[in-house]
Design an enzyme around this catalytic site. Structure first.
Site, PDB file in Angstrom:
ATOM      1  N   LYS A  26       0.846  -1.211   0.000  1.00 15.73           N
ATOM      2  CA  LYS A  26       0.000   0.000   0.000  1.00 15.73           C
ATOM      3  C   LYS A  26       0.865   1.239   0.000  1.00 15.73           C
ATOM      4  O   LYS A  26       2.032   1.218   0.424  1.00 15.73           O
ATOM      5  CB  LYS A  26      -0.964   0.017   1.185  1.00 15.73           C
ATOM      6  CG  LYS A  26      -0.315   0.051   2.587  1.00 15.73           C
ATOM      7  CD  LYS A  26       0.113   1.419   3.068  1.00 15.73           C
ATOM      8  CE  LYS A  26       0.828   1.359   4.407  1.00 15.73           C
ATOM      9  NZ  LYS A  26       1.633   2.550   4.747  1.00 15.73           N
ATOM     10  N   GLY A 114       9.694  -0.562   4.522  1.00 14.97           N
ATOM     11  CA  GLY A 114       9.745   0.541   3.558  1.00 14.97           C
ATOM     12  C   GLY A 114       8.574   1.499   3.633  1.00 14.97           C
ATOM     13  O   GLY A 114       8.468   2.413   2.829  1.00 14.97           O
ATOM     14  N   GLY A 119       4.944  -6.128   6.209  1.00 16.53           N
ATOM     15  CA  GLY A 119       4.711  -7.038   7.342  1.00 16.53           C
ATOM     16  C   GLY A 119       3.216  -7.208   7.602  1.00 16.53           C
ATOM     17  O   GLY A 119       2.745  -8.322   7.877  1.00 16.53           O
ATOM     18  N   SER A 120       2.468  -6.124   7.484  1.00 16.14           N
ATOM     19  CA  SER A 120       1.015  -6.192   7.678  1.00 16.14           C
ATOM     20  C   SER A 120       0.371  -7.042   6.591  1.00 16.14           C
ATOM     21  O   SER A 120      -0.570  -7.806   6.849  1.00 16.14           O
ATOM     22  CB  SER A 120       0.412  -4.788   7.636  1.00 16.14           C
ATOM     23  OG  SER A 120       0.998  -3.974   8.612  1.00 16.14           O
ATOM     24  N   ASP A 153      -2.395  -1.435  10.162  1.00 15.01           N
ATOM     25  CA  ASP A 153      -2.508  -1.533   8.701  1.00 15.01           C
ATOM     26  C   ASP A 153      -3.021  -2.892   8.220  1.00 15.01           C
ATOM     27  O   ASP A 153      -3.278  -3.071   7.036  1.00 15.01           O
ATOM     28  CB  ASP A 153      -1.137  -1.307   8.040  1.00 15.01           C
ATOM     29  CG  ASP A 153      -0.615   0.112   8.209  1.00 15.01           C
ATOM     30  OD1 ASP A 153      -1.404   0.987   8.607  1.00 15.01           O
ATOM     31  OD2 ASP A 153       0.576   0.329   7.924  1.00 15.01           O
TER      32      ASP A 153
HETATM   33  O1  C5P Z   1      -0.301  -0.678  14.670  1.00 15.60           O
HETATM   34  P1  C5P Z   1       1.133  -0.966  14.414  1.00 15.60           P
HETATM   35  O2  C5P Z   1       1.665  -2.082  15.282  1.00 15.60           O
HETATM   36  O3  C5P Z   1       1.467  -1.163  12.975  1.00 15.60           O
HETATM   37  O4  C5P Z   1       1.922   0.345  14.835  1.00 15.60           O
HETATM   38  C1  C5P Z   1       3.318   0.365  14.959  1.00 15.60           C
HETATM   39  C2  C5P Z   1       3.712   1.607  15.723  1.00 15.60           C
HETATM   40  O5  C5P Z   1       3.452   2.766  14.965  1.00 15.60           O
HETATM   41  C3  C5P Z   1       2.975   1.822  17.032  1.00 15.60           C
HETATM   42  O6  C5P Z   1       3.588   1.140  18.093  1.00 15.60           O
HETATM   43  C4  C5P Z   1       3.056   3.317  17.192  1.00 15.60           C
HETATM   44  O7  C5P Z   1       4.333   3.690  17.680  1.00 15.60           O
HETATM   45  C5  C5P Z   1       2.974   3.818  15.771  1.00 15.60           C
HETATM   46  N1  C5P Z   1       1.587   4.171  15.359  1.00 15.60           N
HETATM   47  C6  C5P Z   1       1.007   5.301  15.897  1.00 15.60           C
HETATM   48  N2  C5P Z   1      -0.263   5.649  15.524  1.00 15.60           N
HETATM   49  C7  C5P Z   1      -0.937   4.908  14.611  1.00 15.60           C
HETATM   50  C8  C5P Z   1      -0.354   3.762  14.042  1.00 15.60           C
HETATM   51  C9  C5P Z   1       0.925   3.422  14.447  1.00 15.60           C
HETATM   52  O8  C5P Z   1       1.608   5.995  16.733  1.00 15.60           O
HETATM   53  N3  C5P Z   1      -2.154   5.284  14.248  1.00 15.60           N
END
Ligand code: C5P
Length: 322
Positions: A26, A114, A119-120, A153
């Protein structure tokens, strides 16, 4: 076969030996970042756009959860339980109270770390592949709930197409799109950590606004950009190029100043829009047609400002059984 024979049939007789799922990368065509919430996440209004760079995840019967990886940058992808695909298999099994027995294989083509949700994507594909391999028939709402628990994501990687993500990005609303768009991606050397980029975004906001300047109470609630949604609906590449926006871009550029040269090289080569993809460091360029995209790609290669250049189109569907 008569009815009594079918009753004697083992339950697993109809289960497949192997399930393969293809899942796209994405780019966020809009990434509006609100203030830091009490849980550490940031409120988002983001428009996810699925593009045709694909990882392929295959699930086969195994003992416990094992993981192998091939393809681009396979050597830097973890193969233990820290891999989101392995965590997806474990989460699905736990939800149903079944044993997590699967040998997962990921063939990677999405740039690693990237900003393109590689990973998602693998987690979404693993959820779907294990669901079919184990014959669970999990309903869509439950799968999306498990996906959201795995990462902000992951639901979009299942969904595909174009969608507005709210909350921390996991609450999706489909966005209508009136055409195909041509993209060029400049892949950088090495990745950027998503938490580090959000942290830098907060630091820059505090630098500008003083203590608490990054908090939810101080940063306006993000909202979707009407001009961008109109451009998508009408398939107008020039209007979409003008409306692209990423609030994480200053933070990614602060951590990786060389990305400014990459963005400039693509823009000078005729891209009608340029931005850092998600938390970076991949840079995304929109072109008016396939010919213009090829020219932008050639110029980026020549500029020497990135490791690799990828050409593709979108939107494309989300995680799909191959
Ligand atoms: O949700 P995910 O595990 O992919 O998020 C990884 C990191 O990105 C979170 O631990 C956070 O530090 C940051 N993040 C955030 N706000 C979001 C999505 C991700 O601060 N809406």
């Amino acid at each position: 076969m008569n009815a009594s024979e079918s009753v004697l049939e083992p339950a697993s007789a109809s289960l497949p030996d192997s399930v393969t799922v293809r899942v796209p990368a994405k780019v966020n065509v809009q990434l509006a970042v609100g203030g830091r919430r009490a849980d550490g996440f940031h409120a988002l209004a983001t428009v996810f756009f699925a593009v045709g760079l694909w990882d392929t995840v295959t699930a086969r019967p195994g003992r416990g959860v094992t993981l192998t990886v091939s393809g681009r940058d396979a050597d830097v992808v973890p193969t233990d339980d820290s891999n989101l695909a392995a965590r997806a298999a474990l989460a699905l099994a736990a939800h149903h109270g079944v044993e997590a027995n699967v040998a997962l294989h990921i063939d990677k083509d999405i740039p690693v770390a990237g900003g393109m949700a590689g990973g998602s994507a693998d987690a979404a594909a693993a959820l779907l592949a294990c669901d079919v391999l184990w014959g669970l028939g999990t309903d869509r709402e439950t799968l999306f709930g498990l996906a959201a628990d795995l990462g902000s994501d992951v639901p979009f990687s299942m969904h595909g197409g174009v969608a507005l993500g709210e909350g921390r990005g996991e609450r999706l609303t489909p966005v209508p799109v009136g055409g195909t768009f041509h993209w060029v991606f400049a892949v950088a050397d090495g990745g950027l950590s998503t938490p580090a980029v959000y942290g830098e975004c907060d630091r820059l906001r505090e630098e500008a606004g003083g203590p608490g300047g990054a908090d939810e109470s101080r940063v306006p609630q993000p909202s979707a950009d009407a001009a961008l949604l109109d451009a998508l609906a009408s398939g107008d590449a020039a209007a979409l190029g003008a409306a692209l926006g990423n609030d994480l871009q200053p933070a990614a550029l602060s951590l990786r100043p060389a990305l400014a040269r990459t963005l400039r090289a693509g823009t000078e080569a005729g891209a009608i829009g340029a931005l850092v993809s998600g938390s970076g460091p991949t840079c995304a360029f929109l072109a008016k047609d396939a010919g213009a995209a090829a020219a932008v790609a050639a110029a980026l290669v020549k500029s020497g400002t990135c490791r690799e250049v990828r050409l593709t189109e979108g939107p494309v569907p989300g995680a799909t059984l191959a």
